[in-house]
Design an enzyme around this catalytic site. Structure first.
Site, PDB file in Angstrom:
ATOM      1  N   HIS A  77       0.900  -1.138   0.131  1.00 53.17           N
ATOM      2  CA  HIS A  77       0.000  -0.058  -0.042  1.00 53.17           C
ATOM      3  C   HIS A  77       1.150   1.227   0.076  1.00 53.17           C
ATOM      4  O   HIS A  77       1.966   1.281   0.555  1.00 53.17           O
ATOM      5  CB  HIS A  77      -1.053   0.002   1.055  1.00 53.17           C
ATOM      6  CG  HIS A  77      -0.628   0.172   2.502  1.00 53.17           C
ATOM      7  ND1 HIS A  77      -0.413   1.405   3.084  1.00 53.17           N
ATOM      8  CD2 HIS A  77      -0.389  -0.787   3.569  1.00 53.17           C
ATOM      9  CE1 HIS A  77       0.259   1.405   4.330  1.00 53.17           C
ATOM     10  NE2 HIS A  77       0.085   0.103   4.633  1.00 53.17           N
ATOM     11  N   ASP A 189       5.721   2.217   7.426  1.00 56.31           N
ATOM     12  CA  ASP A 189       4.264   1.676   7.258  1.00 56.31           C
ATOM     13  C   ASP A 189       3.679   2.593   6.125  1.00 56.31           C
ATOM     14  O   ASP A 189       3.035   3.510   6.481  1.00 56.31           O
ATOM     15  CB  ASP A 189       3.483   1.444   8.291  1.00 56.31           C
ATOM     16  CG  ASP A 189       2.101   0.963   8.171  1.00 56.31           C
ATOM     17  OD1 ASP A 189       2.075   0.554   7.063  1.00 56.31           O
ATOM     18  OD2 ASP A 189       1.269   1.179   9.000  1.00 56.31           O
ATOM     19  N   GLU A 219      -4.947   2.056   1.979  1.00 54.89           N
ATOM     20  CA  GLU A 219      -5.091   1.124   3.048  1.00 54.89           C
ATOM     21  C   GLU A 219      -5.302   1.574   4.412  1.00 54.89           C
ATOM     22  O   GLU A 219      -6.239   0.948   4.998  1.00 54.89           O
ATOM     23  CB  GLU A 219      -3.654   0.379   3.037  1.00 54.89           C
ATOM     24  CG  GLU A 219      -3.786  -0.969   3.791  1.00 54.89           C
ATOM     25  CD  GLU A 219      -3.361  -1.011   5.279  1.00 54.89           C
ATOM     26  OE1 GLU A 219      -3.525  -1.936   5.782  1.00 54.89           O
ATOM     27  OE2 GLU A 219      -2.889   0.100   5.670  1.00 54.89           O
ATOM     28  N   GLU A 220      -4.805   2.780   4.749  1.00 60.37           N
ATOM     29  CA  GLU A 220      -4.926   3.129   6.158  1.00 60.37           C
ATOM     30  C   GLU A 220      -6.384   3.466   6.517  1.00 60.37           C
ATOM     31  O   GLU A 220      -6.442   3.849   7.682  1.00 60.37           O
ATOM     32  CB  GLU A 220      -3.863   4.034   6.527  1.00 60.37           C
ATOM     33  CG  GLU A 220      -2.406   3.697   6.123  1.00 60.37           C
ATOM     34  CD  GLU A 220      -1.931   2.955   7.366  1.00 60.37           C
ATOM     35  OE1 GLU A 220      -2.586   2.669   8.204  1.00 60.37           O
ATOM     36  OE2 GLU A 220      -0.894   2.681   7.240  1.00 60.37           O
ATOM     37  N   HIS A 330       2.631   4.616  12.767  1.00 62.39           N
ATOM     38  CA  HIS A 330       1.583   5.439  13.027  1.00 62.39           C
ATOM     39  C   HIS A 330       1.989   6.643  13.948  1.00 62.39           C
ATOM     40  O   HIS A 330       1.197   6.902  15.020  1.00 62.39           O
ATOM     41  CB  HIS A 330       0.407   4.745  13.520  1.00 62.39           C
ATOM     42  CG  HIS A 330      -0.476   3.940  12.269  1.00 62.39           C
ATOM     43  ND1 HIS A 330      -1.598   3.721  12.341  1.00 62.39           N
ATOM     44  CD2 HIS A 330       0.335   3.233  11.394  1.00 62.39           C
ATOM     45  CE1 HIS A 330      -1.674   3.004  11.121  1.00 62.39           C
ATOM     46  NE2 HIS A 330      -0.817   2.634  10.775  1.00 62.39           N
TER      47      HIS A 330
HETATM   48 ZN   LIG Z   1       0.633  -0.599   6.615  1.00 59.05          ZN
END
Ligand SMILES: [Zn+2]
Length: 358
Positions: A77, A189, A219-220, A330
């Site tokens: 992603h 990420d 995706e998030e 995150h």
């Molecule tokens: Zn991810």
């Protein structure tokens, strides 16, 4: 599948650190992945891929071997967690909504970049300082935070190309740490996964079937883009490259750790959104063991990846998730181990190679 073409290169030469840097420092919060898309498009094309796009911001490189099938989808992603302007106050502060999940306690005083239409603008996340808080010193709620870009009025903010809906990301430069195996930066990420997806596509040059590398958007915010990339590709099997959260820092029970830096990539067996086909898990374990590649099995009570959408595609699509543990995922800065990245790449290439010979 046939075995007539050249074998894929299953040895992972040194990683392209500049690619990691570029992907980490490029800005692509959910729904605004354009910069990442351009990097991937360029690299997929350079690796001999024909380029496809879906209509949700996904970009796909395709390389055809001597047979149409199997169709193997490599996925990453492209989005990162970020923010979006919700309101501009009269005196020039930006109220925002999160794009993806952010804990409020990691945000105060972080530097950010506002992706204004006329060019990026630096700012920082503000909160009421402890001196002015009343009662118990509770952590500020996400909703109470705002972004200070040094403007003095709403008119000034608007004159800088910012409106409701303008995206924002953390402004964290990439750097190798004193330990050169470790890198610090934002958005690992999933830019670590993006880098691995690019490298795997590039190096698996002799794949006999059709190899796809997909940069999936959004995706998030709930695994949206992988639905459309999977629909575009219609794969027989998929490998998702991810940057899942590490759990090896103070405060975790180390003996239960499944995502320790330097211990190899995670092979995810389950999370909230997917139970990975056990045959695929067994294959990955056997390949890793035979090649001496370290790995960690991960059974996650929470979270999810693009596998959520891909494994449900069509009549079901076996999907393996290979994750590089990211400390402080995150938040505005994270940390990865480049040895884990190399191992993840080697494992992915071995699996592609094996599938190519069947
Ligand atoms: Zn991810």
């Amino acid at each position: 599948m046939n075995n007539s073409s050249a074998q894929t290169n299953t040895l992972a030469p040194p990683l392209d650190i500049e690619l990691f840097r570029r992907l980490s420092e490029a800005d692509g919060p959910s729904g605004f992945e354009g910069e990442i898309r351009e990097i991937l498009r360029h690299r997929f094309a350079e690796a001999g891929g024909e380029i496809l796009e879906d209509r949700l911001g996904g970009v796909i490189g395709v390389r055809r071997g001597t047979a149409d099938r199997p169709r193997i989808m490599l996925d990453c992603h492209t989005d990162e967690v970020g923010f979006i302007v919700r309101h501009i106050t009269k005196d020039g502060f930006l109220r925002f909504l999160p794009l993806g999940s952010w804990p409020g306690d990691v945000l105060s005083a972080e530097r950010v970049r506002v992706m204004a239409s006329g060019g990026k603008i630096s700012g920082m996340i503000g909160a009421i300082p402890p001196h002015h808080r009343t009662g118990k010193t509770a952590l500020p709620a996400l909703e109470s935070l705002y972004i200070d870009i040094g403007a003095e009025s709403r008119d000034q903010v608007e004159s800088w190309g910012i409106r409701i809906g303008t995206p924002i990301v953390p402004a964290t430069p990439f750097q190798l740490m004193r330990n050169p195996r470790r890198a610090l930066g934002k958005a690992f990420d999933n830019r670590a996964g993006c880098a691995l997806c690019v490298e795997a596509f590039q190096r698996a040059a002799g794949f006999a079937g059709t190899l796809y590398a997909a940069g999936s958007a959004q995706e998030e915010v709930g695994v949206r883009g992988a639905e459309t990339t999977a629909a575009t590709i219609d794969p027989d099997l998929a490998i998702v490259f991810e940057g899942p959260p590490a759990d090896d820092t103070p405060g975790f029970r180390r003996e239960e750790s499944q995502g320790a830096l330097g211990q190899g990539p995670q092979i995810r067996v389950i999370d909230r959104t997917a139970i990975i086909d056990p045959r695929l898990i067994e294959r990955a374990i056997a390949l890793a063991r035979a090649a001496g590649i370290p790995f960690q099995l991960a059974a996650r009570a929470s979270g999810g990846t693009d596998a959520k959408a891909i494994h449900l595609h069509g009549r079901g699509t076996p999907t393996l998730v290979i994750g590089v543990p990211v400390r402080y995922a995150h938040s505005a800065a994270g940390c990865i181990d480049l040895g884990d990245c190399e191992s993840a790449l080697r494992l992915g290439l071995l699996l592609i190679d094996q599938l190519s010979r069947e």
